[in-house]
Design an enzyme around this catalytic site. Structure first.
Site, short mmCIF file in Angstrom:
data_model
loop_
_atom_site.label_atom_id
_atom_site.label_comp_id
_atom_site.label_asym_id
_atom_site.label_seq_id
_atom_site.Cartn_x
_atom_site.Cartn_y
_atom_site.Cartn_z
N GLU A 60 -0.97 13.77 3.02
CA GLU A 60 -1.02 12.90 1.83
C GLU A 60 0.07 13.26 0.83
O GLU A 60 0.29 14.43 0.54
CB GLU A 60 -2.40 13.03 1.18
N HIS A 61 0.71 12.22 0.31
CA HIS A 61 1.87 12.37 -0.60
C HIS A 61 2.99 13.14 0.09
O HIS A 61 3.67 13.97 -0.51
CB HIS A 61 1.45 13.02 -1.93
N ASP A 120 4.94 11.30 2.71
CA ASP A 120 5.96 10.40 3.29
C ASP A 120 7.24 10.39 2.47
O ASP A 120 8.34 10.46 3.02
CB ASP A 120 5.40 8.97 3.51
N GLY A 150 -7.32 2.08 -1.80
CA GLY A 150 -6.58 3.15 -1.12
C GLY A 150 -6.46 2.93 0.38
O GLY A 150 -6.18 3.86 1.13
N SER A 163 -4.08 -2.27 0.87
CA SER A 163 -4.16 -3.73 0.76
C SER A 163 -2.77 -4.31 0.51
O SER A 163 -2.42 -5.36 1.03
CB SER A 163 -5.13 -4.13 -0.36
N ASP A 168 2.57 3.40 4.78
CA ASP A 168 1.62 2.30 4.85
C ASP A 168 2.21 1.11 5.61
O ASP A 168 1.56 0.51 6.48
CB ASP A 168 1.21 1.86 3.44
C1 GAF Z 1 0.37 5.33 -1.31
C2 GAF Z 1 1.84 5.08 -0.97
F1 GAF Z 1 2.08 3.73 -0.87
C3 GAF Z 1 2.23 5.78 0.33
O1 GAF Z 1 3.60 5.61 0.56
C4 GAF Z 1 1.85 7.27 0.27
O2 GAF Z 1 2.76 7.99 -0.54
C5 GAF Z 1 0.41 7.44 -0.19
O3 GAF Z 1 0.14 6.73 -1.39
C6 GAF Z 1 0.07 8.90 -0.41
O4 GAF Z 1 0.11 9.59 0.78
O5 GAF Z 1 -0.46 4.75 -0.35
#
Ligand code: GAF
Length: 403
Positions: free
Chosen positions: A47-48, A50, A142, A145, A190
């Protein structure tokens, strides 16, 4: 609805029927010529990461955004949303962009995802069209969408006027749409998994090379449960961009292209040059990249206990170091991990609300849902039989077009 019960996900055909009804009511005529869909996602771990160019492990969901519509002869677009919980006007009409006049974002805000995709479509100019959107991906939950809307919209345009069909480039164009028109400096996860997700697989994405390895998730003894905290999140505020900026600052101080290249030793050596908050953000990222690589290996081996332990570590790090969780998410996770048969649980997505994801033994599903007293909008994705119900649906994602 009862607390502690799973809510059913409307099928793609139900969503298409709903969108078609709205289309016929609003635009009359022969009805829509094209129907497409794209899935939301749940991120299992990473998470966080990418936008720090590391590894993430999301999977596509049976919840989708559908777009139905037709090409028109004019130079304008008309779009209506039939998605739930939209508080702004549901219809928007706009002129299509050209070299001299690009399409700017504006109101209503839901239409900015559409406008961004039209602006960044890879085979311009986009022809005139009318379309209706329907979705089973909860807004602000989350579960992506927005990415599912962008990808569905892009897919719709491909049906009107094909591009070269490059899937990674498609995901990148949709990400660009989110940057320029929704104002969220998101990473690629995403949009990537919405375009390239496969049935009964998670996708280990290397966010630097944009290569992805499918990891099978078809053990009938396993369930993935998504629980909605019902705290609506919005990434358009300042928190998400500020996290991204702090990571970039940390990478610059460490003299690395991105935190993907940094080790914990690099971080400790530079500690005196980082403020406490930036240090903690960077530490989350460096450790989470390692955890994600380990988690993917664990999943391949069926080592669910190990995977679950990494999920909980990830959650704690997002809560304490990255500070993107909230009380409701923490409570859902704490409750889930108390249940026998639960391997692990964590918040998923950008945070500040939204959903948790829990990995558990199939036989533990009822007592888990009871114990954590799932809120009414919670839903369940079974990797075993429940998921198979959606197999047909997921194979539609591959074609991105509903006949
Ligand atoms: C949101 C962002 F759109 C993704 O790119 C990603 O950074 C995510 O938060 C956190 O992992 O969904």
């Amino acid at each position: 609805r009862d607390r502690g019960k799973a809510c059913p996900v409307p099928s793609v055909s139900e969503l298409v029927a709903e969108a078609r009804r709205v289309y016929e009511q609003s635009f009359g005529g022969d009805g829509p010529q094209v129907a497409v869909c794209a899935p939301g996602r749940v991120n299992l771990i990473g998470e966080h990461i990418d936008y720090n160019q590391g590894f993430v492990l999301p999977m596509a969901l049976p919840m989708v955004t559908v777009v139905v519509g037709s090409r028109t002869s004019g130079q304008s677009a008309s779009i209506i949303t039939a998605a739930k919980d939209v508080e702004e006007p549901r219809r928007v009409d706009f002129d299509l962009p050209n070299d001299k006049a690009p399409l700017s974002p504006g109101k209503p805000s839901w239409a900015n995802y559409v406008k961004g995709v039209v602006q960044h479509y890879r085979a311009p100019p986009v022809p005139g069209f009318r379309a209706v959107i329907a979705s089973s991906v909860p807004l602000g939950g989350g579960l992506s969408s927005s990415a599912s809307l962008e990808v569905a919209m892009y897919t719709f345009l491909q049906q009107l006027k094909p591009d070269d069909g490059d899937k990674v480039a498609k995901a990148v164009a949709c990400q660009k749409a989110e940057h320029t028109h929704a104002g969220v400096p998101c990473g690629i996860m995403d949009q990537f998994v919405s375009v390239l997700g496969r049935e009964a697989h998670a996708l280990l994405i290397d966010c630097r090379s944009l290569e992805a390895t499918p990891v099978p998730l078809s053990d009938p003894g396993l369930v993935i449960l998504i629980s909605n905290s019902n705290v609506k999140h919005s990434l358009t505020g300042s928190e998400y961009p500020s996290r991204r900026r702090q990571c970039e600052e940390a990478a610059a101080i460490l003299e690395k292209a991105s935190l993907r290249d940094a080790t914990l030793k690099d971080l400790e050596d530079a500690k005196s040059r980082l403020d406490d908050e930036t240090y903690r953000r960077a530490r989350h990222v460096i450790e989470e990249i390692e955890r994600t690589a380990q988690a993917a290996e664990a999943l391949k081996k069926g080592a669910y206990k190990e995977f679950g332990k990494l999920m909980v570590e990830s959650h704690n790090s997002l809560r304490d170091l990255y500070e993107v969780s909230c009380k409701e998410l923490d409570e859902l996770v704490s409750a889930a991990v108390e249940v026998e048969g639960v391997f692990g649980s964590r918040m998923t997505g950008g945070g500040f609300g939204g959903c948790t994801v829990t990995l558990l033994q199939a036989e533990a599903i009822d007592r888990t849902m009871q114990h954590i007293q799932i809120r009414p909008s919670t839903s369940e994705t079974k990797v075993s039989s429940g998921y198979k119900r959606h197999l047909k649906l997921l194979s539609l994602f591959e074609q991105h077009c509903i006949p």
